[in-house]
Scaffold this motif. Structure first.
Motif, PDB file in Angstrom:
ATOM      1  N   PHE A  28       0.675  -1.373  -0.048  1.00 39.89           N
ATOM      2  CA  PHE A  28      -0.037   0.058   0.087  1.00 39.89           C
ATOM      3  C   PHE A  28       0.916   1.404  -0.026  1.00 39.89           C
ATOM      4  N   THR A  29       1.947   0.977  -0.353  1.00 44.22           N
ATOM      5  CA  THR A  29       2.971   2.290  -0.939  1.00 44.22           C
ATOM      6  C   THR A  29       3.156   2.450  -2.374  1.00 44.22           C
ATOM      7  N   LYS A  30       3.972   3.249  -3.087  1.00 47.24           N
ATOM      8  CA  LYS A  30       3.972   3.268  -4.323  1.00 47.24           C
ATOM      9  C   LYS A  30       4.900   2.016  -4.666  1.00 47.24           C
ATOM     10  N   TYR A  31       5.365   1.353  -4.040  1.00 45.54           N
ATOM     11  CA  TYR A  31       5.940   0.115  -4.405  1.00 45.54           C
ATOM     12  C   TYR A  31       5.276  -1.021  -5.098  1.00 45.54           C
ATOM     13  N   GLY A  32       4.055  -0.938  -4.549  1.00 44.93           N
ATOM     14  CA  GLY A  32       2.721  -1.961  -4.687  1.00 44.93           C
ATOM     15  C   GLY A  32       2.599  -1.876  -6.188  1.00 44.93           C
ATOM     16  N   LYS A  57       1.226  -7.894 -18.925  1.00 45.70           N
ATOM     17  CA  LYS A  57      -0.144  -8.318 -18.501  1.00 45.70           C
ATOM     18  C   LYS A  57       0.104  -9.712 -17.703  1.00 45.70           C
ATOM     19  N   PRO A  58      -0.997  -9.843 -16.934  1.00 45.81           N
ATOM     20  CA  PRO A  58      -0.905 -11.440 -16.171  1.00 45.81           C
ATOM     21  C   PRO A  58      -1.153 -12.520 -17.235  1.00 45.81           C
ATOM     22  N   GLU A  59      -0.618 -13.395 -16.910  1.00 43.01           N
ATOM     23  CA  GLU A  59      -0.937 -14.738 -17.910  1.00 43.01           C
ATOM     24  C   GLU A  59      -2.057 -15.505 -17.532  1.00 43.01           C
ATOM     25  N   ILE A 100       3.807 -20.003  -6.610  1.00 47.50           N
ATOM     26  CA  ILE A 100       3.016 -18.679  -6.786  1.00 47.50           C
ATOM     27  C   ILE A 100       3.847 -17.794  -7.905  1.00 47.50           C
ATOM     28  N   SER A 101       5.159 -17.993  -7.775  1.00 47.99           N
ATOM     29  CA  SER A 101       6.192 -17.080  -8.612  1.00 47.99           C
ATOM     30  C   SER A 101       5.752 -17.405 -10.059  1.00 47.99           C
ATOM     31  N   ARG A 102       5.550 -18.743 -10.164  1.00 53.76           N
ATOM     32  CA  ARG A 102       5.403 -19.283 -11.671  1.00 53.76           C
ATOM     33  C   ARG A 102       4.027 -18.879 -12.277  1.00 53.76           C
ATOM     34  N   ARG A 133       1.541  -9.742 -12.475  1.00 52.82           N
ATOM     35  CA  ARG A 133       0.913  -9.236 -11.510  1.00 52.82           C
ATOM     36  C   ARG A 133       1.694  -8.320 -10.702  1.00 52.82           C
ATOM     37  N   THR A 134       1.129  -7.118 -10.080  1.00 54.41           N
ATOM     38  CA  THR A 134       1.982  -6.328  -9.169  1.00 54.41           C
ATOM     39  C   THR A 134       1.923  -6.493  -7.963  1.00 54.41           C
TER      40      THR A 134
END
Length: 512
Positions: free
Chosen positions: A72-76, A85-87, A338-340, A345-346
């Motif tokens: 919930f900062t700019k890093y998000g 784009k998400p696959e 989850i990485s795969r 995703r952001t």
């Protein structure tokens, strides 16, 4: 980005032989003297709970809080995985995340744990003189803690950020040792003893945590089939159930994430939603809804007290610390999985899905199943608790279904969902072990199938020795969680640092 990114990685034979050898040694020692092996594991389990329990509680809490701060900062806004784009669509993505963790626990613990805590109020609230109705909220809240925000956060939030940076942004192999890359540098991937240890303990830990549920699945479904259809609940029946499960998991593993795993996950979430709707319609609707809302409020109000409770170490070893040792053992390999599936995703999407959405859905599921059991237990003392105390968790599910209209059909639905839950965990973890051994996020399907078959074969052998061997292996994951939990400490400061680096690279923040 490294020039060799995208090249097929070679099999790490050291990791393969040592991790497989340790599993084989466990089986051989159990065959020789399962009592002695059980005593060794129980001793290691007690040591882990006593000396690492407090550390685990702080580690999980810190992981959750730091993840929220980053999100919930700019890093998000940082986009992960070197993809615009998400696959995977949202439904498919979250379905795969949820089904991989919940396994059989998503059904049988959901029925049993809230009821256990209702029958015997957790020690933090035991001296408050609660009435039967007042005991509902502490019971649900304890279950929310054990399977909720902190548990999910350690499985795929900060560690996933570090792994995705090392693999997709820098091009290094997708292995547990990659968690240490920002500290040690590239040498962690080249004949590194520390790197090999990180990979081996992560594989052994997740193997123990996967084989255990497979073995218990045979016992659980065997009980259910006997209760519903009168099929003899024998060792042969239990073994045949495991064989059927492994066949499903192997086919799914062979077809890969983009087909089998995601298809099973979507189907299972769909079936679970149908079960929830039916239980809400046929069961105590307002009791479930009211106590879910009140239970979440109670949990959040007592969040720090319940998360950091240290008053009864023996009780913690049976519940919170046991579960969190289990989740820690899954941590690196779940982060790989989850990485795969999270490319594109952001960071905010990742943290919200893993650390907020998945826990809330889990909490509601526990309220629907376990809350229904509590409702009927209040209405008729012993209607569920007697079966639970005499025959264990599988009996609790069947006893709850007996109270509902169309209970026979509902019970069949629960058995089907349980099998698919464990199958998705088995094929997903077979995939992650194959990734950890090769470093390639698209490992050869034969390696994936081999590990699915290995999990099933070990479960069958241990089950043939006795249920105690399965329990010992289940406890073994808590022992292996000790070194794994040390591996999951660096992401507390590495994830924020790498999030900033990627934010600068993507023009989200200015470099100072």
């Amino acid at each position: 980005m490294r020039k060799d990114q995208g090249k097929k990685q070679q099999m790490d034979w050291t990791t393969f032989v040592v991790s497989g050898g340790l599993l084989a040694l466990f089986v051989i020692m159990s065959l020789i003297n399962d009592g002695m092996m059980g005593n060794w594991i129980n001793g290691g389990f007690a040591f882990s709970v006593k000396y690492f329990g407090a550390y685990w509680q702080l580690l999980l809490l810190a992981t959750f809080i730091i993840g929220l701060i980053i999100a919930f900062t700019k890093y998000g806004n940082v986009r992960l995985g070197n993809m615009e784009k998400p696959e995977n669509g949202n439904y498919r993505w979250i379905s795969m995340i949820m089904c991989t963790l919940l396994a059989g626990g998503g059904v049988f613990w959901a029925a049993a744990e809230p009821l256990y805590h209702f029958i015997t109020t957790p020690p933090l609230f035991a001296d408050e003189g609660l009435t039967s109705q007042e005991s509902v909220l502490p019971a649900l809240s304890q279950s929310y803690l054990d399977w909720g925000f902190l548990a999910w956060a350690i499985l795929g939030s900060l560690t996933t950020i570090v792994l995705m940076y090392a693999h997709y942004h820098k091009g290094y192999p997708l292995k547990p040792r990659a968690i240490l890359y920002p500290i040690v540098g590239e040498k962690i991937f080249h004949k590194s003893v520390i790197g090999s240890i990180a990979d081996i303990v992560s594989i052994v830990s997740v193997a123990a945590g996967t084989i255990g549920p497979i073995g218990f699945l045979g016992l659980q479904v065997g009980y259910g089939l006997h209760s519903l259809f009168g099929i003899p609940n024998t060792l042969v029946t239990n073994m045949l159930i495991i064989v059927a499960l492994v066949v499903i998991a192997s086919i799914s593993a062979a077809t890969g994430i983009d087909r089998g795993i995601q298809w099973l996950s979507k189907m299972n979430v769909g079936l679970t939603i149908i079960l929830i709707i039916f239980m809400l319609i046929l069961g105590p609707t307002m009791f479930i809804i009211n106590n879910f809302i009140a239970g979440e409020s109670f949990y959040l109000h007592n969040f720090l007290r319940i998360s950091l409770y240290r008053g009864d170490n023996a009780w913690l070893g049976l519940w919170t610390v046991f579960f969190w040792g289990w989740f820690l053992g899954y941590g690196p390999m779940m982060a790989i999985f989850i990485s795969r599936i999270s490319r594109g995703r952001t960071i905010r999407q990742l943290i919200v899905a893993v650390s907020i959405i998945a826990p809330i859905v889990s909490n509601f599921w526990f309220t629907v199943v376990g809350g229904t059991g509590i409702f009927y237990e209040i209405k008729n003392t012993g209607s569920v608790s007697t079966a639970l105390q005499e025959s264990g968790m599988p009996a609790a599910v069947m006893a709850i279904m007996d109270q509902l209209p169309l209970g026979f059909i509902m019970a069949i639905g629960f058995l089907i969902v349980t099998v698919i839950f464990v199958a998705t965990t088995t094929d997903s973890m077979a995939y992650t072990v194959a990734v950890a051994i090769t470093g390639d996020d698209r490992p050869n399907k034969l390696i994936r199938v081999f590990w699915a078959l290995m999990f099933g074969a070990v479960a069958v052998v241990l089950l043939s020795i006795g249920e105690g061997s399965i329990t010992a292996l289940q406890n073994f994951i808590v022992v292996t969680a000790v070194p794994v939990s040390l591996l999951l400490l660096p992401p507390l400061w590495l994830a924020p640092k790498l999030a900033r680096n990627m934010a600068v690279e993507q023009g989200i923040v200015n470099k100072k």
